[in-house]
Motif scaffolding. Structure first.
Motif, PDB file in Angstrom:
ATOM      1  N   ASP A  22       0.790  -1.188   0.056  1.00 43.00           N
ATOM      2  CA  ASP A  22      -0.013   0.083   0.043  1.00 43.00           C
ATOM      3  C   ASP A  22       0.815   1.175   0.082  1.00 43.00           C
ATOM      4  OD1 ASP A  22      -2.349   1.513  -0.125  1.00 43.00           O
ATOM      5  OD2 ASP A  22      -2.200   1.505   2.267  1.00 43.00           O
ATOM      6  N   ARG A  29       1.810   5.083  -0.552  1.00 44.16           N
ATOM      7  CA  ARG A  29       0.861   6.344  -0.534  1.00 44.16           C
ATOM      8  C   ARG A  29       1.781   7.502  -0.657  1.00 44.16           C
ATOM      9  NH1 ARG A  29      -4.587   6.507   0.665  1.00 44.16           N
ATOM     10  NH2 ARG A  29      -5.573   4.430   0.983  1.00 44.16           N
ATOM     11  N   ARG A  36       2.610  11.244   0.608  1.00 45.17           N
ATOM     12  CA  ARG A  36       2.376  12.273   1.595  1.00 45.17           C
ATOM     13  C   ARG A  36       2.798  13.513   0.816  1.00 45.17           C
ATOM     14  NH1 ARG A  36      -0.471   9.501   5.572  1.00 45.17           N
ATOM     15  NH2 ARG A  36      -0.032   7.131   5.468  1.00 45.17           N
ATOM     16  N   ILE A  54       6.682   9.021  -0.564  1.00 44.00           N
ATOM     17  CA  ILE A  54       6.096   7.990  -0.667  1.00 44.00           C
ATOM     18  C   ILE A  54       6.186   6.964   0.736  1.00 44.00           C
ATOM     19  CG2 ILE A  54       5.367   5.771  -1.562  1.00 44.00           C
ATOM     20  CD1 ILE A  54       5.942   6.729  -4.276  1.00 44.00           C
ATOM     21  N   TYR A  70       4.828   3.340   3.219  1.00 45.32           N
ATOM     22  CA  TYR A  70       4.400   2.056   2.882  1.00 45.32           C
ATOM     23  C   TYR A  70       4.156   1.594   4.068  1.00 45.32           C
ATOM     24  CZ  TYR A  70       7.657   2.823  -1.120  1.00 45.32           C
ATOM     25  OH  TYR A  70       8.332   3.740  -2.019  1.00 45.32           O
ATOM     26  N   ARG A 109       3.183   2.601   9.092  1.00 46.92           N
ATOM     27  CA  ARG A 109       3.592   3.228   7.853  1.00 46.92           C
ATOM     28  C   ARG A 109       5.089   3.800   8.043  1.00 46.92           C
ATOM     29  NH1 ARG A 109      -0.455   2.732   4.322  1.00 46.92           N
ATOM     30  NH2 ARG A 109       0.823   3.786   2.811  1.00 46.92           N
ATOM     31  N   LYS A 114      -4.762  13.125   7.895  1.00 46.21           N
ATOM     32  CA  LYS A 114      -4.733  12.219   6.737  1.00 46.21           C
ATOM     33  C   LYS A 114      -5.559  12.948   5.470  1.00 46.21           C
ATOM     34  CE  LYS A 114      -4.365   7.505   8.844  1.00 46.21           C
ATOM     35  NZ  LYS A 114      -4.905   6.374   8.989  1.00 46.21           N
ATOM     36  N   THR A 160      -2.553  13.172   2.396  1.00 48.10           N
ATOM     37  CA  THR A 160      -2.457  11.860   1.750  1.00 48.10           C
ATOM     38  C   THR A 160      -3.089  11.373   0.516  1.00 48.10           C
ATOM     39  OG1 THR A 160      -3.998  10.544   3.193  1.00 48.10           O
ATOM     40  CG2 THR A 160      -1.764  10.762   4.136  1.00 48.10           C
ATOM     41  N   PRO A 211      -4.094   7.979  -2.216  1.00 48.41           N
ATOM     42  CA  PRO A 211      -3.465   6.756  -2.907  1.00 48.41           C
ATOM     43  C   PRO A 211      -3.025   7.232  -4.143  1.00 48.41           C
ATOM     44  CG  PRO A 211      -5.888   6.712  -2.211  1.00 48.41           C
ATOM     45  CD  PRO A 211      -5.504   8.203  -2.085  1.00 48.41           C
ATOM     46  N   LEU A 212      -1.987   6.337  -4.590  1.00 48.47           N
ATOM     47  CA  LEU A 212      -1.274   6.256  -6.009  1.00 48.47           C
ATOM     48  C   LEU A 212      -2.079   6.349  -6.986  1.00 48.47           C
ATOM     49  CD1 LEU A 212       2.146   4.523  -4.913  1.00 48.47           C
ATOM     50  CD2 LEU A 212       1.846   6.875  -5.083  1.00 48.47           C
TER      51      LEU A 212
END
Length: 210
Positions: A11, A13, A15, A24, A26, A45, A187, A191, A193-194
């Protein structure tokens, strides 16, 4: 009974510190029956630079008795838009951790446990491991929330959500209602998602800091 330590890196992501600065991180999911771990299931993470810190600390602590695995090399042209680069780095990070957790000597290192099972920042992990905080390593680990059910495969991990506290000193004993609100706000602002970020290339920085 055989003691098992299973670890996944998944996962990735983005930031965003601001429009031009992003990196990124993980998700690290761990499931173990090992007596070396107080918490048997956890999810935190971490970013690439924190993996670099961990390897340096373990190298120093093991005094060259144990040969440490290598991390995926740092790439000055690492791109947030390059899925292959992200996937290759993630695979390399998982391979690194899989080898680390097989070493009884390294499993005795407090920094490793804080890295894998707390959401403390690097300075606070160093302070906690050195006994310079008002909370212990065990308290820092226990304070980090995670799903309470067991998972047995990478497929199960897709349903696992982390609810770790912030890395401030006060968060270890913070008011739960305030912490939850602050984490949720953080969040929402920083943040993404890719897959969402890749669908808006004009809004995505080209390179990441580590």
């Amino acid at each position: 009974m055989q003691q098992v330590v299973s670890v996944w890196v998944r996962d990735p992501r983005i930031r965003k510190n601001d429009f031009w600065h992003a990196y990124i991180d993980y998700e690290i999911c761990l499931h173990t029956t090992s007596l070396s771990f107080t918490k048997k299931i956890s999810s935190v993470r971490r970013r690439y630079s924190e993996f670099v810190w961990l390897r340096q600390k373990l190298q120093s602590s093991s005094l060259l008795i144990t040969r440490l695995p290598e991390l995926p090399p740092k790439n000055p042209f690492f791109s947030l838009n390059n899925g292959q680069q992200i996937s290759e780095r993630m695979t390399g990070l998982q391979r690194f951790l899989e080898q680390i957790v097989q070493s009884p000597l390294l499993l005795s290192d407090s920094c490793l446990h804080l890295f894998l099972q707390s959401q403390l920042s690097v300075p606070k992990m160093e302070a906690c491991a050195a006994g310079r905080t008002h909370y212990s390593v065990a308290q820092a680990v226990q304070r980090c929330g995670c799903a309470r059910r067991r998972f047995h495969s990478a497929e199960d991990l897709r349903e696992l959500t982390a609810s770790c506290d912030s890395d401030s000193d006060s968060s270890v004993f913070a008011d739960p209602e305030t912490s939850s609100r602050d984490v949720a706000l953080n969040k929402a602002e920083t943040t993404a998602p890719l897959d969402v970020m890749r669908s808006n290339p004009k809004e995505t920085p080209s390179y990441s800091s580590v």
